[in-house]
Design an enzyme around this catalytic site. Sequence first.
Site, PDB file in Angstrom:
ATOM      1  N   TYR A  17       0.857  -1.199   0.068  1.00 42.35           N
ATOM      2  CA  TYR A  17      -0.006   0.091  -0.012  1.00 42.35           C
ATOM      3  C   TYR A  17       1.003   1.182  -0.101  1.00 42.35           C
ATOM      4  CZ  TYR A  17      -3.806  -3.273   1.563  1.00 42.35           C
ATOM      5  OH  TYR A  17      -4.539  -4.351   1.485  1.00 42.35           O
ATOM      6  N   TYR A 147     -14.531  -4.612   2.840  1.00 42.49           N
ATOM      7  CA  TYR A 147     -13.110  -5.042   2.685  1.00 42.49           C
ATOM      8  C   TYR A 147     -12.983  -6.432   3.407  1.00 42.49           C
ATOM      9  CZ  TYR A 147      -8.189  -5.465   2.680  1.00 42.49           C
ATOM     10  OH  TYR A 147      -6.654  -5.953   2.432  1.00 42.49           O
ATOM     11  N   ASP A 253     -17.206 -11.181   9.052  1.00 40.31           N
ATOM     12  CA  ASP A 253     -15.830 -11.014   8.944  1.00 40.31           C
ATOM     13  C   ASP A 253     -15.375 -10.138  10.205  1.00 40.31           C
ATOM     14  OD1 ASP A 253     -13.424 -10.241   8.635  1.00 40.31           O
ATOM     15  OD2 ASP A 253     -13.594  -9.773   6.464  1.00 40.31           O
ATOM     16  N   LYS A 282      -6.195 -10.912  13.245  1.00 40.70           N
ATOM     17  CA  LYS A 282      -5.238  -9.716  13.678  1.00 40.70           C
ATOM     18  C   LYS A 282      -5.000  -9.933  15.231  1.00 40.70           C
ATOM     19  CE  LYS A 282      -6.649  -6.491  10.257  1.00 40.70           C
ATOM     20  NZ  LYS A 282      -5.633  -6.028   9.724  1.00 40.70           N
TER      21      LYS A 282
END
Length: 441
Positions: A17, A147, A253, A282
């Site tokens: 990114y 996302y 999600d 995460k």
Amino acid sequence: MTEDLRARDLKHLWHPYTHTETFEAEPYLCIERGEGAYLYTTGGKALLDGIASWWCVAFGHGNPRLLKALHTQAGLLQQSILGNMAHPSAVLLAERLGRMCPGDLNYAYFASDGSSVTEAAMKMAVQYWAHQRRPEKTRFLSLEEGYHGDTFGAMGAGYISWFHAPYGSLVKPSLVAPTPFTPCNSGEPEEMAQALRAAEGLETLLKQHHQEIAAFIMEPLCQGAAGMRIYAPVYLQRARELCSQYEVLLIADEIAVGLGRTGALLACDIGDVAPDIVCLGKALTGGYLPMAVAVADQKIYDSFRTNGGERRVFFDGHTYCGNPITSALALEALNLIEEAQDSEALGARIAQLHAGIQALGAMPGVAYWKTLGMIGMFAIAEDAGGVAAARAISLHARELGLFVRPLGEVLYLWPPLNVTEDELAAMLRLLGQALASVCRT
Ligand SMILES: Cc1ncc(COP(=O)(O)O)c(C=O)c1O
């Protein structure tokens, strides 16, 4: 950062990114070590980590309990596969996740990262319907600006045009339901109204296309990458009801928002909703090593049993899935998460973050602000400079000693769950100073 290290970096390291020319032209941070809520650059500068290093360092850097779990397991067994075999850490972790998750979510399927696990969940959903003799149900429904990762399947479900455009022709796009998010302050009536409007839009799509849809995949309560788009829990409840009514699986999600971030164990708990599959990642290992998991409900797991002589197998698997070290880390991270939830400190920090963000939200240049548990965000108004101003604020905050990274025009704080009162106060103060210096009127 020394000139030598910078030169070697620019010659060999491909950063994610990252726009090459901008990166090459500007000074940037090089982090050498972390401790608690702080990151330290190679030059010795201390920075508060305002984004938990891409949302995963849930209990600070150098957490002694996680380190101990890692070392102990690494000394015992570093890797063993789960194909037709087991090892204790993965079994204990799967059992623990099954106990934590609502409803019939009993079976943990491990992958190496969030993108791989959303793909696995999508594959499970398609195969589940094939097992029900409904092979036509292969499409996905997702939220506008959702996302779910950068692999091909995940991109199809969370297509962001300015991210993913070069691969557009290779991606199978999902059907897209309207977002339940609206740009207003937390708790304003418009937030609820938009969630209900979006649920109507969801129903229209389900009515038309349910015969071909395998699953609705969505980020509960907060669309993170789109800019911390926090929305009202009523949408979750409507989504659950509609998915059941139209025979479409619900994949939550929670890779970003799960495991304590919202104040609840799962974001779905806030809506009192049990999805058919929940994806976590995460914070699962406290930011030490990559691991993600899809916890599937009993009916999905049972559908993979042999049926009338038809041998059924879930053909998915990663070298490191359910790795012993990551599993042991996750078990200890779950202990920390549950202890944080039982403590009064987390509630106090959530209230502190809410009050702090509300105060920043009243400052010049801010279009709107929202909070959800330990997530606090505000957006810079277009006429105050929007995206460019948000970037300037983040750069100024870094100079002051706070690491934040904007998402478009949005600035946010995502502190460790064990941040102290003083550290959080400092994060809010530095962000406020940076905001005031860029948006003066
Ligand atoms: C909601 C959500 N799903 C999936 C992913 C992808 O996870 P990973 O970066 O581990 O592949 C992310 C990453 O930010 C995410 O926020």
